[in-house]
Design an enzyme around this catalytic site. Structure first.
Site, PDB file in Angstrom:
ATOM      1  N   LYS A 293      27.727  39.385  60.997  1.00 45.45           N
ATOM      2  CA  LYS A 293      28.004  40.268  59.858  1.00 45.45           C
ATOM      3  C   LYS A 293      29.269  41.073  60.125  1.00 45.45           C
ATOM      4  CE  LYS A 293      26.159  44.424  57.618  1.00 45.45           C
ATOM      5  NZ  LYS A 293      25.069  45.436  57.643  1.00 45.45           N
TER       6      LYS A 293
ATOM      7  N   ASP B 229      31.117  50.405  55.721  1.00 47.55           N
ATOM      8  CA  ASP B 229      30.056  50.373  54.735  1.00 47.55           C
ATOM      9  C   ASP B 229      29.790  51.767  54.182  1.00 47.55           C
ATOM     10  OD1 ASP B 229      27.903  49.764  53.155  1.00 47.55           O
ATOM     11  OD2 ASP B 229      26.472  49.642  54.812  1.00 47.55           O
TER      12      ASP B 229
ATOM     13  N   LYS C 268      25.937  56.102  50.701  1.00 46.16           N
ATOM     14  CA  LYS C 268      25.203  56.687  51.826  1.00 46.16           C
ATOM     15  C   LYS C 268      25.409  58.198  51.876  1.00 46.16           C
ATOM     16  CE  LYS C 268      25.651  52.647  54.878  1.00 46.16           C
ATOM     17  NZ  LYS C 268      24.234  52.445  55.200  1.00 46.16           N
TER      18      LYS C 268
ATOM     19  N   ASP D  25      29.482  48.710  61.460  1.00 37.74           N
ATOM     20  CA  ASP D  25      28.711  47.721  60.706  1.00 37.74           C
ATOM     21  C   ASP D  25      29.260  46.305  60.868  1.00 37.74           C
ATOM     22  OD1 ASP D  25      26.380  47.419  59.277  1.00 37.74           O
ATOM     23  OD2 ASP D  25      27.309  47.639  57.322  1.00 37.74           O
TER      24      ASP D  25
ATOM     25  N   ASP E 162      23.590  49.091  48.953  1.00 39.11           N
ATOM     26  CA  ASP E 162      23.680  49.367  50.384  1.00 39.11           C
ATOM     27  C   ASP E 162      22.971  48.301  51.216  1.00 39.11           C
ATOM     28  OD1 ASP E 162      24.449  50.766  52.647  1.00 39.11           O
ATOM     29  OD2 ASP E 162      22.695  52.073  52.637  1.00 39.11           O
TER      30      ASP E 162
ATOM     31  N   GLU F  49      23.947  45.303  51.555  1.00 40.39           N
ATOM     32  CA  GLU F  49      25.033  44.344  51.345  1.00 40.39           C
ATOM     33  C   GLU F  49      25.153  43.320  52.456  1.00 40.39           C
ATOM     34  OE1 GLU F  49      26.471  46.283  54.619  1.00 40.39           O
ATOM     35  OE2 GLU F  49      25.509  47.206  52.897  1.00 40.39           O
TER      36      GLU F  49
ATOM     37  N   ARG G 182      23.012  41.454  53.987  1.00 44.06           N
ATOM     38  CA  ARG G 182      22.285  40.208  53.726  1.00 44.06           C
ATOM     39  C   ARG G 182      22.979  39.366  52.653  1.00 44.06           C
ATOM     40  NH1 ARG G 182      17.099  43.652  52.327  1.00 44.06           N
ATOM     41  NH2 ARG G 182      18.187  44.941  53.831  1.00 44.06           N
TER      42      ARG G 182
END
Length: 501
Positions: free
Chosen positions: A252, A257, A264, A275, A334, A336, A338
């Protein structure tokens, strides 16, 4: 930093000129007649020192010893874990400004390769310093480390693995630690291209046009809100015959993010630069492969983009079509990671992998479940799960298998698409894994949720480089199994059968 391996009994270690001499003393130590042995024996006799892991006795300018500083360090049972614990406990001495050259000498008569491997990695970890974006950084002072052992030839393989892992872990830490404006998707792609200078490694970078042609609608949806262009990075390590199925690693690569429209909270949002630690771990693995050159084929896939909340950003309730053709209702922007991973997992099928492993800082729920000790492991194949768990235990980079019962997928049902991208808070790390499982088919697949292990917060804030060690250990085991003579494998099974009977 330069690492050297040297046959160095205690008598010779006393003559080594260095800023710091660490003498690793196991329980049951049997002293010789040299100066260092006598020193250890005397300290043990008077109770000033015990040989338990993590215990140590510092000394300065010891007579008959060339080192300016000497530390007697307990090694307990001499296991790799004990070596790591002991040397990390000496972190302040190893990282001290006056320590430019260190000798780590094993006082035991025999040393296991894994122990030397652990020593190399521990010294590197203790002395690591991030400096890239500091105007007057404090660079690593330690420039050379000598591992002194009774027989260098016997542990050479463990030493070489340790040095390669240091290179891989430190590359992963470097890119994990960089601020998002110094680690954009394009810069991450440049780092991957640089790895192609190593033997047997190739790199291809796909831009938006190529990703659109592939139909990666979920990946593109996440990237829509950012001015930074997405990159889909494809690395290949060709160490075996072309006909050998590769292991595919998917990392990933969300380089920052914000949470998107489902933004967030502000506190600790800066840590969302981490991230992309799954992507960084893939880079680190390929860096280590370039040195180790194992006989195995490996593919690395990194979907890299930012998750930002501008006017073009995907909204809660939007439905997107993934590369697999399955539609997804985005209930929470959030969630995202996946979304970018599912398209990369679909793309991975073209390589017909022997195993497919994705690595992601995916869920806060995994942090709640396992903390920062073990990464979460999910798998649709018991043999793969066992191999990953064993690799993590051996590499001192542990994981823990979590359930994947079909009932957990119930919450992903949607009235408006084939599935939603979230299923509520309960079992959040499991439902995230169940989402990813919808895109892997029957391929042996494992998912590592590293949200709790990829970085540390607080005063120790920074990337850990995990799970590079776990992944490299797994790949090396697979390579060894592939080249093992069939007869030898048959004998091994027969022996186990007799013992079991």
């Amino acid at each position: 930093m330069n690492f050297d391996l040297k046959t160095l009994p205690l008598a010779a270690a006393a003559a080594e000129k260095c800023d710091l001499l660490v003498v690793l003393v196991p329980e049951g130590f049997k002293p010789g007649k040299d100066a260092l042995s006598s020193l250890v024996a005397l300290a043990l006799k008077h109770g000033d020192f015990v040989a338990k892991a993590g215990k140590h006795l510092p000394m300065y300018q010891v007579p008959a010893v060339a080192a300016r500083r000497v530390v007697l360090a307990g090694l307990g049972d001499s296991s790799a874990r004990a070596v790591r614990q002991t040397l990390l406990a000496l972190g302040s001495a190893i990282k001290a400004p006056q320590t430019r050259r260190v000798v780590v000498c094993f006082a035991a008569s025999t040393v296991a390769p894994d122990a030397v491997n652990a020593a190399v990695q521990a010294v590197a970890e203790a002395s690591y310093a991030y400096t890239t974006t500091k105007s007057k950084g404090e660079p690593r002072v330690l420039s050379r480390c000598i591992a002194g052992v009774p027989d260098a030839t016997a542990v050479r393989e463990g030493f070489d693995r340790g040095v390669a892992l240091v290179a891989g872990v430190e590359l992963a830490r470097e890119w994990g630690n960089r601020p998002a404006n110094h680690a954009t998707p394009s810069l991450l792609a440049d780092a991957a291209k640089a790895l192609a200078k190593l033997p047997r490694i190739q790199c291809k970078v796909h831009g938006l046009a190529e990703v659109a042609r592939l139909g990666m609608g979920a990946f593109m949806a996440v990237a829509r809100g950012s001015e930074e262009p997405l990159r889909f990075i494809e690395l290949r390590y060709n160490g075996a015959a072309r006909t050998d199925a590769p292991v595919v690693l998917v990392g990933k690569g969300i380089t920052f993010d914000t949470g998107g429209i489902s933004i967030k909270p502000a506190p600790e949002m800066d840590e969302m630069k981490f991230d992309m630690c799954g992507a960084a771990s893939v880079l680190g693995v390929f860096r280590a492969l370039g040195d180790l050159q194992p006989p195995i084929n490996v593919v690395g896939l990194i979907p890299a983009c930012e998750n930002m909340p501008d006017g073009r950003a995907v909204k809660p309730g939007d439905v997107v079509t993934s590369m697999s053709g399955q539609t997804i209702e985005i209930l929470n922007t959030d969630a995202e990671g996946r979304l970018v991973l599912c398209d990369a997992l679909t793309y991975a099928a073209r390589f017909k992998p022997s195993a497919l492993v994705d690595i992601a800082t995916l869920t806060g729920a995994c942090v709640i479940a396992l903390g920062g000790v073990r990464s979460g492991l999910f798998a649709n194949n018991d043999a793969l799960a066992d191999a990953m768990q064993q690799a993590g235990d051996t590499a001192l980079d542990p994981c823990w298998r979590m359930p994947l019962d079909d009932d957990y997928a119930e919450g992903l049902k949607s009235n408006f698409a084939d599935m939603g991208n979230v299923a509520g808070r309960a079992g959040g790390s499991i439902t995230a894994a169940k989402f990813l499982q919808k895109f892997v088919g029957e391929t042996p697949w494992a998912h590592l949720d590293i949200a709790g292990t990829a970085w540390k917060g607080g005063t120790a804030k920074g990337s850990t480089g995990r799970p590079v060690a776990l992944l490299v250990q797994y790949l090396l085991r697979q390579a060894e199994a592939a080249v093992a003579p069939p007869v030898a494998r048959g004998r091994s099974k027969a022996k186990k059968s007799v013992e079991a009977g």
